[in-house]
Design a protein around this motif. Structure first.
Motif, PDB file in Angstrom:
ATOM      1  N   ALA A   1      45.325  39.493  36.146  1.00  0.00           N
ATOM      2  CA  ALA A   1      46.665  39.982  36.465  1.00  0.00           C
ATOM      3  C   ALA A   1      46.700  41.508  36.493  1.00  0.00           C
ATOM      4  O   ALA A   1      47.389  42.109  37.322  1.00  0.00           O
TER       5      ALA A   1
ATOM      6  N   GLY B   1      46.843  41.387  40.156  1.00  0.00           N
ATOM      7  CA  GLY B   1      48.203  40.871  40.165  1.00  0.00           C
ATOM      8  C   GLY B   1      49.021  41.442  41.303  1.00  0.00           C
ATOM      9  O   GLY B   1      48.931  42.630  41.630  1.00  0.00           O
ATOM     10  N   SER B   2      49.855  40.605  41.915  1.00  0.00           N
ATOM     11  CA  SER B   2      50.610  41.032  43.089  1.00  0.00           C
ATOM     12  C   SER B   2      51.702  42.039  42.745  1.00  0.00           C
ATOM     13  O   SER B   2      52.114  42.820  43.602  1.00  0.00           O
TER      14      SER B   2
ATOM     15  N   HIS C   1      50.665  33.739  38.062  1.00  0.00           N
ATOM     16  CA  HIS C   1      49.500  33.424  38.900  1.00  0.00           C
ATOM     17  C   HIS C   1      48.831  32.129  38.448  1.00  0.00           C
ATOM     18  O   HIS C   1      48.286  31.391  39.285  1.00  0.00           O
TER      19      HIS C   1
ATOM     20  N   ARG D   1      52.209  30.166  41.298  1.00  0.00           N
ATOM     21  CA  ARG D   1      51.543  30.656  42.512  1.00  0.00           C
ATOM     22  C   ARG D   1      50.274  29.868  42.814  1.00  0.00           C
ATOM     23  O   ARG D   1      49.893  29.733  43.977  1.00  0.00           O
ATOM     24  N   SER D   2      49.617  29.366  41.771  1.00  0.00           N
ATOM     25  CA  SER D   2      48.449  28.512  42.017  1.00  0.00           C
ATOM     26  C   SER D   2      48.869  27.167  42.593  1.00  0.00           C
ATOM     27  O   SER D   2      48.240  26.657  43.534  1.00  0.00           O
TER      28      SER D   2
ATOM     29  N   SER E   1      45.657  32.363  44.621  1.00  0.00           N
ATOM     30  CA  SER E   1      46.922  32.920  44.137  1.00  0.00           C
ATOM     31  C   SER E   1      46.865  34.445  44.088  1.00  0.00           C
ATOM     32  O   SER E   1      47.898  35.115  44.120  1.00  0.00           O
ATOM     33  N   PHE E   2      45.645  35.018  44.035  1.00  0.00           N
ATOM     34  CA  PHE E   2      45.482  36.470  44.078  1.00  0.00           C
ATOM     35  C   PHE E   2      45.125  36.967  45.465  1.00  0.00           C
ATOM     36  O   PHE E   2      45.386  38.122  45.787  1.00  0.00           O
TER      37      PHE E   2
END
Length: 493
Positions: free
Chosen positions: A104, A108-109, A126, A130-131, A225-226
């Motif tokens: 993260a 991380g976004s 995440h 998001r996963s 997710s990343f």
């Protein structure tokens, strides 16, 4: 298919194949095997997979990013170096949690700062929502990759065939053994299967395949997710932004609170100095024995020190910038807390001298030293606001936990108890024999040098227990190896 989608599909397929390859390695390393040297090996492969698309951006990694990576690697290595059951259990939770936070921080976004408590929420976001949103991508990538050269009608047919095979596979695992039992010729035919397959039972083979399937999907969706780039936020003029109002505590209320608490603490500390440095020489309160003084009030002192630390943090966080009298009161609180910690530390040392050394007493010692360093950082923060308190606390906590893993708690407990035996003639052999393999070499030396038949008898039972453990290279542990070697040497003499 448009040319722009081909590279995206290729990278997605590479990530999916890599995830299943990693899952296969994970199954090979940990299925029916205790973690040992396999744990740091898997962590290394996991990071290769999670950052295989980030090769050109590793230079963006911050100093804390590398520090956290070093902590994760060092903690994973403990599975190959030490055998303490407490840390083996704790690290099964600590290492994955640190990996999630590390990812993260770096990928991380939302780019939450690592010292912000929001980084935990970003790691969880995440890990779960998001996963989960990436699960359809697994099947979409497989469908496009396998059937992209077929027309729409054939794609539908191939999809239905694949679904049929998915449902047929578990059914065949049940039917085939039944047919093999019913017919000898069919069984002989199956016996022609290569030997490496025949070693696995049906249940084990199914378990391994399911393991690979589940973990392969989990690794892939977590990576994706990343991989999705964050949306660009619209730039907002600084003039349009209203800074949030920082919550605070009225200075009069806080000053009154600290005055009342410090008055009691100063009285307590004044009494403590009467006995603090004289207890070793027998200067004790009337009617109090050496052991009673060592035991009485120790837990309460540690609890009050922890409460004082929490009060200190709240005062520094929510008070204003102008703190003349308040700073003086905070310094008094730090000094009183330090005296309480010293008193508790001495009491515990006296108690250990009287009753011996154990896991709990060792960990409490470590906690008091850790709390003392936190108080020192807080004292520096009172002096100047330039000290980044949150950052220092996080780095110190991670470093302290790593150090405690590496000091060899079992070995130190054994050595201290053996030294106590030399001075007092008292020893609890049965407790020492319950320590992990880390302590066995020291106990073997004691048993051999002292010709202690009772200790030798207890240690011999450990040899059988160690021999029954999994001896596969994946479960190799240096501490277990050294303990086994020491016990065999003792038996040969």
């Amino acid at each position: 298919m448009p040319a722009s989608r081909k590279p995206l599909l290729g990278s997605s397929m590479t990530a999916l194949l890599g995830a299943f390859a990693l899952a296969a390695v994970h199954q090979y390393l940990f299925f029916d095997h205790d973690p040992g040297i396999s744990f740091p090996l898997f962590i290394a492969l996991l990071y290769v997979y999670l950052f295989h698309d980030w090769k050109d951006r590793l230079k963006e990694t911050t100093g804390f990013g590398w520090f956290l990576f070093a902590v994760i690697v060092l903690l994973s290595l403990t599975y190959g170096l030490f055998h303490n059951p407490i840390f083996r259990a704790l690290n099964l939770l600590a290492i994955p949690s640190l990996v999630f936070v590390h990812l993260a921080v770096l990928r991380g976004s939302k780019r939450v700062p690592w010292w912000d408590v929001g980084i935990v929420g970003e790691a969880l976001a995440h890990l779960i929502p998001r996963s989960l949103l990436q699960i359809p991508r697994v099947f979409r990538v497989l469908r496009i990759s396998l059937f992209r050269r077929l027309d729409s009608e054939r794609q539908k047919t191939a999809t239905k065939v694949a679904i049929g095979l998915v449902f047929a596979t578990p059914l065949l695992f049940v039917v085939i053994p039944l047919l093999a039992s019913a017919d000898g010729a069919f069984n002989r035919l199956l016996n022609g299967v290569p030997g490496w397959i025949s070693r696995f039972s049906l249940g084990e083979l199914f378990g391994r395949l399911l393991w690979i399937l589940v973990f392969g999907i989990l690794f892939a969706i977590y990576f994706w997710s990343f991989a999705k780039p964050p949306r660009r936020r619209k730039t907002v003029s600084q003039a349009d932004v209203t800074p949030p109002r920082k919550p605070g505590i009225d200075s009069v209320v806080l000053t009154t609170l600290l005055l009342a608490v410090n008055a009691v603490y100063l009285l307590f500390v004044a009494i403590q100095f009467t006995y603090l440095f004289g207890a070793w020489d027998g200067l004790l309160p009337d009617g109090t024995t050496y052991a009673e003084y060592a035991r009485k009030g120790f837990g309460e002192l540690v609890a009050v020190s922890a409460i004082n630390f929490a009060l200190l943090i709240v005062s520094l966080t929510f008070s204003g910038t102008k703190r003349g009298l308040l700073n003086a009161l905070l310094y008094i609180l730090v000094v009183c807390s330090g005296v309480m910690l010293i008193s508790a530390y001495i009491r515990l040392a006296m108690y250990e001298e009287a009753y011996g050394y154990t896991y709990i007493r060792f960990l409490v010692h470590a906690f008091m030293i850790y709390l003392a360093f936190l108080l020192l950082i807080a004292a520096l923060r009172i002096r100047t606001s330039l000290v980044p308190m949150a950052k220092c606390f996080i780095v110190l906590s991670l470093a302290a936990y790593t150090v405690v893993n590496y000091v060899g708690m079992d070995r130190l407990i054994a050595e201290n108890n053996l030294s106590r035996f030399e001075e007092t003639g008292r020893i609890d052999r049965y407790y020492l024999n319950k320590l992990s393999a880390d302590a066995i070499p020291a106990l073997v030396d004691f048993a051999m040098n002292r010709e202690d038949a009772e200790m030798k008898k207890l240690l011999e039972a450990n040899l059988g227990k160690l021999n029954r453990e999994n001896r596969d290279w994946r479960s190799f542990n240096l501490s277990v190896y050294s303990a086994n070697k020491a016990l065999r040497t003792m038996n040969q003499l």
